[in-house]
Write a protein that holds these residues in place. Structure first.
Motif, PDB file in Angstrom:
ATOM      1  N   ASP A 257     -12.094 -38.476  33.837  1.00  0.00           N
ATOM      2  CA  ASP A 257     -12.822 -37.817  32.742  1.00  0.00           C
ATOM      3  C   ASP A 257     -11.912 -36.953  31.879  1.00  0.00           C
ATOM      4  N   HIS A 258     -10.870 -37.594  31.357  1.00  0.00           N
ATOM      5  CA  HIS A 258      -9.903 -36.867  30.516  1.00  0.00           C
ATOM      6  C   HIS A 258     -10.385 -36.845  29.069  1.00  0.00           C
ATOM      7  N   HIS A 259     -10.373 -35.667  28.479  1.00  0.00           N
ATOM      8  CA  HIS A 259     -10.708 -35.506  27.064  1.00  0.00           C
ATOM      9  C   HIS A 259      -9.653 -34.596  26.437  1.00  0.00           C
ATOM     10  N   GLY A 260      -8.762 -35.225  25.667  1.00  0.00           N
ATOM     11  CA  GLY A 260      -7.667 -34.454  25.080  1.00  0.00           C
ATOM     12  C   GLY A 260      -7.550 -34.666  23.591  1.00  0.00           C
ATOM     13  N   ASP A 261      -6.444 -34.239  23.032  1.00  0.00           N
ATOM     14  CA  ASP A 261      -6.222 -34.360  21.594  1.00  0.00           C
ATOM     15  C   ASP A 261      -5.979 -35.801  21.165  1.00  0.00           C
ATOM     16  N   HIS A 262      -5.415 -36.595  22.064  1.00  0.00           N
ATOM     17  CA  HIS A 262      -5.045 -37.965  21.708  1.00  0.00           C
ATOM     18  C   HIS A 262      -5.840 -39.033  22.466  1.00  0.00           C
ATOM     19  N   PHE A 263      -6.337 -38.701  23.650  1.00  0.00           N
ATOM     20  CA  PHE A 263      -6.952 -39.716  24.498  1.00  0.00           C
ATOM     21  C   PHE A 263      -8.243 -39.212  25.137  1.00  0.00           C
ATOM     22  N   HIS A 264      -9.169 -40.141  25.291  1.00  0.00           N
ATOM     23  CA  HIS A 264     -10.389 -39.914  26.049  1.00  0.00           C
ATOM     24  C   HIS A 264     -10.493 -41.065  27.048  1.00  0.00           C
ATOM     25  N   VAL A 265     -10.259 -40.758  28.309  1.00  0.00           N
ATOM     26  CA  VAL A 265     -10.158 -41.796  29.334  1.00  0.00           C
ATOM     27  C   VAL A 265     -11.033 -41.403  30.518  1.00  0.00           C
ATOM     28  N   ARG A 266     -11.951 -42.287  30.874  1.00  0.00           N
ATOM     29  CA  ARG A 266     -12.836 -42.005  31.997  1.00  0.00           C
ATOM     30  C   ARG A 266     -12.166 -42.303  33.337  1.00  0.00           C
ATOM     31  N   GLY A 267     -11.581 -43.523  33.479  1.00  0.00           N
ATOM     32  CA  GLY A 267     -11.031 -43.924  34.772  1.00  0.00           C
ATOM     33  C   GLY A 267     -12.139 -44.207  35.759  1.00  0.00           C
ATOM     34  N   PRO A 268     -11.832 -44.526  36.997  1.00  0.00           N
ATOM     35  CA  PRO A 268     -10.493 -44.683  37.569  1.00  0.00           C
ATOM     36  C   PRO A 268      -9.884 -46.044  37.223  1.00  0.00           C
ATOM     37  N   LEU A 269      -8.678 -46.299  37.711  1.00  0.00           N
ATOM     38  CA  LEU A 269      -8.078 -47.618  37.574  1.00  0.00           C
ATOM     39  C   LEU A 269      -8.878 -48.645  38.361  1.00  0.00           C
ATOM     40  N   ASN A 270      -8.767 -49.902  37.954  1.00  0.00           N
ATOM     41  CA  ASN A 270      -9.354 -50.990  38.740  1.00  0.00           C
ATOM     42  C   ASN A 270      -8.311 -51.628  39.648  1.00  0.00           C
ATOM     43  N   VAL A 271      -7.280 -50.852  39.967  1.00  0.00           N
ATOM     44  CA  VAL A 271      -6.242 -51.239  40.925  1.00  0.00           C
ATOM     45  C   VAL A 271      -6.140 -50.112  41.948  1.00  0.00           C
ATOM     46  N   PRO A 272      -6.206 -50.395  43.244  1.00  0.00           N
ATOM     47  CA  PRO A 272      -6.106 -49.328  44.247  1.00  0.00           C
ATOM     48  C   PRO A 272      -4.776 -48.595  44.171  1.00  0.00           C
ATOM     49  N   ARG A 273      -4.731 -47.452  44.790  1.00  0.00           N
ATOM     50  CA  ARG A 273      -3.504 -46.648  44.833  1.00  0.00           C
ATOM     51  C   ARG A 273      -2.348 -47.513  45.310  1.00  0.00           C
ATOM     52  N   SER A 274      -1.228 -47.436  44.607  1.00  0.00           N
ATOM     53  CA  SER A 274      -0.073 -48.264  44.951  1.00  0.00           C
ATOM     54  C   SER A 274       0.743 -47.593  46.051  1.00  0.00           C
ATOM     55  N   PRO A 275       1.734 -48.307  46.615  1.00  0.00           N
ATOM     56  CA  PRO A 275       2.490 -47.744  47.739  1.00  0.00           C
ATOM     57  C   PRO A 275       3.099 -46.372  47.461  1.00  0.00           C
ATOM     58  N   GLN A 276       3.620 -46.146  46.246  1.00  0.00           N
ATOM     59  CA  GLN A 276       4.237 -44.855  45.949  1.00  0.00           C
ATOM     60  C   GLN A 276       3.252 -43.827  45.392  1.00  0.00           C
ATOM     61  N   GLY A 277       2.044 -44.262  45.044  1.00  0.00           N
ATOM     62  CA  GLY A 277       1.096 -43.333  44.440  1.00  0.00           C
ATOM     63  C   GLY A 277       1.557 -42.954  43.045  1.00  0.00           C
ATOM     64  N   ARG A 278       2.086 -41.765  42.902  1.00  0.00           N
ATOM     65  CA  ARG A 278       2.707 -41.377  41.640  1.00  0.00           C
ATOM     66  C   ARG A 278       4.109 -41.956  41.608  1.00  0.00           C
ATOM     67  N   LEU A 279       4.389 -42.805  40.632  1.00  0.00           N
ATOM     68  CA  LEU A 279       5.681 -43.468  40.538  1.00  0.00           C
ATOM     69  C   LEU A 279       6.758 -42.527  40.001  1.00  0.00           C
TER      70      LEU A 279
END
Length: 434
Positions: A192-214
């Motif tokens: 539920d991100h609402h910012g100056d440039h982007f409005h993104v609900r999420g989540p991804l339709n891909v599960p958490r990857s092995p590293q999580g945050r790359l």
């Protein structure tokens, strides 16, 4: 890295076509006819892995080079190419470029999470902003955002991507056949991100990857670029040609990282380095002359003009002193690269032709012409003096120039205890922490 162990330098291969030297495709040391075959790229990646490199890096631009008539500069899609390479490598990190100016966060987060799954935890994202008019035109725009605006968008873009990567909890996928529960819905969150440039609900339709945050790479060396790298970057690629200036850059960016509450040791600064090697100094100089003989002045001049945001240099005498064009740079132009080029030319009293010839071999990065022992000495000097945490290797020609480095320089670094002899981990994060 274990307690008391000697720090290890990081090495990344910058894999650009047949090498970074302008028009080097004309050299018999290159294989331009294989540029679009998977086998060619697989051999490069496997050679880098055999050399125990931390990462194989693909840069990107979103437009065709204006010098395409004389230069073999084409750009395969980084994520598609690295996804294929994930199947023919097993340890080396795979870092690709994706622009925050002409993409959207959901797509980029999904692409790199997928690459991380396919590679079993070896993916990294190189965060760039784009300031090229031709790239804007390819994306339905005639206006280029100002430098500051690009970085404000990039800051928010990165925050959205990392939030999307973390929207799936590590234990969200249950896959319990008996109960029929695949994923625990309480562990998959909208952002539920609402910012100056982007409005993104999420989540991804891909599960958490092995590293999580790359791991994130970043190459901006202007004030906003350094702040972005210091706040979120793990690999900072930079153009430095002087040790003292590089020491100051490393100290500055690590001070900024500490100011953001980060451990400065987690920010690895890697200047670019173009090695041109020979068994003797004379042989190395001869090779540099041979490679330089292919450099086209007009193609390199076009590269310079693009670096300067489109400033026209065609009316300047090539044999006159390099013009001070700082007042002509448009608001959308990059800052650090033009500043370095102009400062170098003016301080050394170079002509426009001399600057073109210098940049033609290494796209403005530091080139080293000499023997493997001399290069190992120089890399150790920069590393131990705090001028680098490692290096991005930009071979002037591929594949031979890189094979020379892996076969001749890497063993010398390993013998000095400066670089790993074997991988200790399997993920890119583990390589960076080694």
């Amino acid at each position: 890295m274990g307690s008391g162990a000697r720090p290890q330098m990081k090495l990344v291969l910058f894999a650009q076509g047949v090498g970074v030297a302008q028009s080097v495709w004309r050299s018999p040391r290159t294989q331009p006819e294989r540029l679009h075959s998977l086998g060619y790229w697989a051999e490069l990646a496997q050679l880098a892995e055999a050399g125990r490199f931390d990462a194989f890096f693909i840069a990107d631009t979103l437009n065709l080079s204006p010098s395409i008539t004389t230069d073999a500069i084409t750009r395969p899609d980084p994520v598609a190419l690295l996804s294929a390479l994930s199947a023919v490598t097993s340890r080396i990190g795979l870092v690709g470029t994706s622009s925050t100016t002409y993409n959207d966060p959901f797509t980029v987060a999904r692409q790199f999470a997928t690459l991380d799954h396919l590679s079993e935890g070896r993916a990294g994202w190189n965060v760039v902003t784009t300031a090229i008019a031709a790239a804007a035109a390819n994306h339905g725009s005639t206006d280029l955002p100002d430098h500051g605006d690009r970085y404000q968008r990039a800051e928010e873009f990165v925050d959205v991507v990392t939030a999307l990567w973390e929207a799936w909890d590590e234990h969200a996928v249950v896959a319990d056949r008996a109960s029929g529960v695949y994923a625990d819905g309480d562990l998959v969150r909208s952002i539920d991100h609402h910012g100056d440039h982007f409005h993104v609900r999420g989540p991804l339709n891909v599960p958490r990857s092995p590293q999580g945050r790359l791991p994130l790479a970043q190459a901006g060396s202007s004030g906003p670029g350094m702040d972005l790298g210091a706040r979120v970057g793990n690999l900072l690629f930079t153009t430095q040609v002087d040790l003292e200036q590089s020491q100051a850059f490393v100290a500055d960016v690590k001070r900024r990282a500490a100011g953001f509450g980060r451990n400065p040791d987690h920010v690895k600064v890697l200047p670019g380095l173009t090695p041109i090697l020979g068994r003797t100094e004379a042989a190395a100089r001869e090779l540099a002359e041979e490679l330089g003989s292919h450099v086209g002045e007009q193609a390199t001049l076009q590269f310079l003009q693009q670096s300067f945001g489109g400033v026209d240099l065609s009316g300047h005498d090539l044999d006159a002193p390099f013009p001070d064009i700082r007042s002509q740079l448009p608001a959308h132009a990059s800052v650090s690269r033009p500043e370095l080029f102009i400062r170098t030319a003016l301080s050394e009293g170079l002509t426009l032709r001399q600057m073109v010839q210098r940049i033609g071999l290494s796209i403005g990065h530091r080139s080293f012409v000499g023997t493997p022992d001399q290069l190992a000495d120089e890399m150790e000097r920069w590393f131990t003096a705090g001028g680098a945490d490692g290096f991005v290797i930009l071979p002037a020609d591929l594949p031979v120039g890189f094979a020379d480095f892996v076969e001749e320089v890497v063993p010398r670094l390993q013998a000095r205890g400066l670089f790993r002899s074997e991988y200790r981990g399997r993920t890119l994060w583990e390589h960076l922490d080694d």
